[in-house]
Design a protein around this motif. Sequence first.
Motif, PDB file in Angstrom:
ATOM      1  N   PHE A  53      26.775 -34.079 -29.489  1.00  0.00           N
ATOM      2  CA  PHE A  53      27.104 -35.443 -29.913  1.00  0.00           C
ATOM      3  C   PHE A  53      26.532 -36.459 -28.932  1.00  0.00           C
ATOM      4  O   PHE A  53      26.014 -37.503 -29.340  1.00  0.00           O
ATOM      5  CB  PHE A  53      28.615 -35.628 -30.045  1.00  0.00           C
ATOM      6  CG  PHE A  53      28.994 -37.019 -30.481  1.00  0.00           C
ATOM      7  CD1 PHE A  53      28.923 -37.369 -31.817  1.00  0.00           C
ATOM      8  CD2 PHE A  53      29.389 -37.975 -29.561  1.00  0.00           C
ATOM      9  CE1 PHE A  53      29.243 -38.657 -32.232  1.00  0.00           C
ATOM     10  CE2 PHE A  53      29.708 -39.262 -29.969  1.00  0.00           C
ATOM     11  CZ  PHE A  53      29.642 -39.600 -31.304  1.00  0.00           C
ATOM     12  N   ALA A  54      26.627 -36.164 -27.644  1.00  0.00           N
ATOM     13  CA  ALA A  54      26.095 -37.086 -26.632  1.00  0.00           C
ATOM     14  C   ALA A  54      24.598 -37.287 -26.814  1.00  0.00           C
ATOM     15  O   ALA A  54      24.098 -38.415 -26.743  1.00  0.00           O
ATOM     16  CB  ALA A  54      26.405 -36.555 -25.231  1.00  0.00           C
ATOM     17  N   SER A  55      23.896 -36.225 -27.056  1.00  0.00           N
ATOM     18  CA  SER A  55      22.454 -36.317 -27.254  1.00  0.00           C
ATOM     19  C   SER A  55      22.123 -37.133 -28.501  1.00  0.00           C
ATOM     20  O   SER A  55      21.227 -37.987 -28.476  1.00  0.00           O
ATOM     21  CB  SER A  55      21.860 -34.915 -27.364  1.00  0.00           C
ATOM     22  OG  SER A  55      20.474 -34.983 -27.556  1.00  0.00           O
ATOM     23  N   ALA A  56      22.857 -36.898 -29.567  1.00  0.00           N
ATOM     24  CA  ALA A  56      22.592 -37.588 -30.828  1.00  0.00           C
ATOM     25  C   ALA A  56      22.967 -39.072 -30.784  1.00  0.00           C
ATOM     26  O   ALA A  56      22.400 -39.879 -31.511  1.00  0.00           O
ATOM     27  CB  ALA A  56      23.346 -36.904 -31.967  1.00  0.00           C
ATOM     28  N   SER A  57      23.912 -39.436 -29.933  1.00  0.00           N
ATOM     29  CA  SER A  57      24.415 -40.811 -29.905  1.00  0.00           C
ATOM     30  C   SER A  57      23.983 -41.588 -28.663  1.00  0.00           C
ATOM     31  O   SER A  57      24.484 -42.695 -28.414  1.00  0.00           O
ATOM     32  CB  SER A  57      25.942 -40.804 -30.002  1.00  0.00           C
ATOM     33  OG  SER A  57      26.498 -40.096 -28.910  1.00  0.00           O
ATOM     34  N   LYS A  58      23.054 -41.057 -27.900  1.00  0.00           N
ATOM     35  CA  LYS A  58      22.650 -41.674 -26.626  1.00  0.00           C
ATOM     36  C   LYS A  58      22.163 -43.112 -26.789  1.00  0.00           C
ATOM     37  O   LYS A  58      22.530 -43.988 -26.007  1.00  0.00           O
ATOM     38  CB  LYS A  58      21.572 -40.809 -25.973  1.00  0.00           C
ATOM     39  CG  LYS A  58      21.204 -41.248 -24.590  1.00  0.00           C
ATOM     40  CD  LYS A  58      20.237 -40.270 -23.954  1.00  0.00           C
ATOM     41  CE  LYS A  58      19.933 -40.727 -22.544  1.00  0.00           C
ATOM     42  NZ  LYS A  58      19.128 -39.761 -21.817  1.00  0.00           N
TER      43      LYS A  58
ATOM     44  N   VAL B 123      23.529 -44.706 -18.470  1.00  0.00           N
ATOM     45  CA  VAL B 123      22.845 -43.764 -17.575  1.00  0.00           C
ATOM     46  C   VAL B 123      23.425 -42.352 -17.672  1.00  0.00           C
ATOM     47  O   VAL B 123      22.677 -41.376 -17.738  1.00  0.00           O
ATOM     48  CB  VAL B 123      22.901 -44.270 -16.113  1.00  0.00           C
ATOM     49  CG1 VAL B 123      22.242 -43.293 -15.158  1.00  0.00           C
ATOM     50  CG2 VAL B 123      22.257 -45.655 -15.993  1.00  0.00           C
ATOM     51  N   LEU B 124      24.738 -42.253 -17.681  1.00  0.00           N
ATOM     52  CA  LEU B 124      25.386 -40.934 -17.580  1.00  0.00           C
ATOM     53  C   LEU B 124      25.866 -40.359 -18.910  1.00  0.00           C
ATOM     54  O   LEU B 124      26.460 -39.283 -18.929  1.00  0.00           O
ATOM     55  CB  LEU B 124      26.569 -41.012 -16.619  1.00  0.00           C
ATOM     56  CG  LEU B 124      26.248 -41.382 -15.174  1.00  0.00           C
ATOM     57  CD1 LEU B 124      27.524 -41.404 -14.351  1.00  0.00           C
ATOM     58  CD2 LEU B 124      25.238 -40.432 -14.579  1.00  0.00           C
ATOM     59  N   TRP B 125      25.631 -41.043 -19.999  1.00  0.00           N
ATOM     60  CA  TRP B 125      26.158 -40.611 -21.300  1.00  0.00           C
ATOM     61  C   TRP B 125      25.837 -39.150 -21.608  1.00  0.00           C
ATOM     62  O   TRP B 125      26.701 -38.382 -21.996  1.00  0.00           O
ATOM     63  CB  TRP B 125      25.607 -41.513 -22.400  1.00  0.00           C
ATOM     64  CG  TRP B 125      26.173 -41.250 -23.754  1.00  0.00           C
ATOM     65  CD1 TRP B 125      25.606 -40.499 -24.742  1.00  0.00           C
ATOM     66  CD2 TRP B 125      27.406 -41.730 -24.286  1.00  0.00           C
ATOM     67  NE1 TRP B 125      26.401 -40.495 -25.863  1.00  0.00           N
ATOM     68  CE2 TRP B 125      27.520 -41.247 -25.607  1.00  0.00           C
ATOM     69  CE3 TRP B 125      28.426 -42.524 -23.776  1.00  0.00           C
ATOM     70  CZ2 TRP B 125      28.614 -41.527 -26.419  1.00  0.00           C
ATOM     71  CZ3 TRP B 125      29.509 -42.809 -24.581  1.00  0.00           C
ATOM     72  CH2 TRP B 125      29.595 -42.309 -25.880  1.00  0.00           C
TER      73      TRP B 125
END
Length: 117
Positions: free
Chosen positions: A40-45, A23-25
């Motif tokens: 990175f967070a967006s690419a690895s969600k 949820v919070l990634w």
Amino acid sequence: MIGNILVGLVALIHAYVVYLEMVLWDTPRGHKAFNLTPEFASASKVLAANQGLYNGFLAAGLIWGLCLGAAGFQVKLFFLSCVAIAGLYGAATVGRKILFIQTVPAAAALIAVWLGW
């Protein structure tokens, strides 16, 4: 008694990690918890959500072991061992912080359950 409390604590830690990863990634809280850049967070969600699901299975197994009462002894040992091994791998490949957040609580619970505390 102490063993079951520690098992419950490990299950709660993993339930929180599920929430962070699924949820919070891709939020500021997730970025801070995992030391991520927004890119990175967006690419690895999607990968993080998959990882969160696996952590959810670990939490579910621990809760199952607790629900079984005395009959859940082996279930608790199995899932605590899985958590500890996953924590060792994470500490070796991702960061030492995982050793203290995941492996140490799992190892403490494993010892307490094994000794019947």
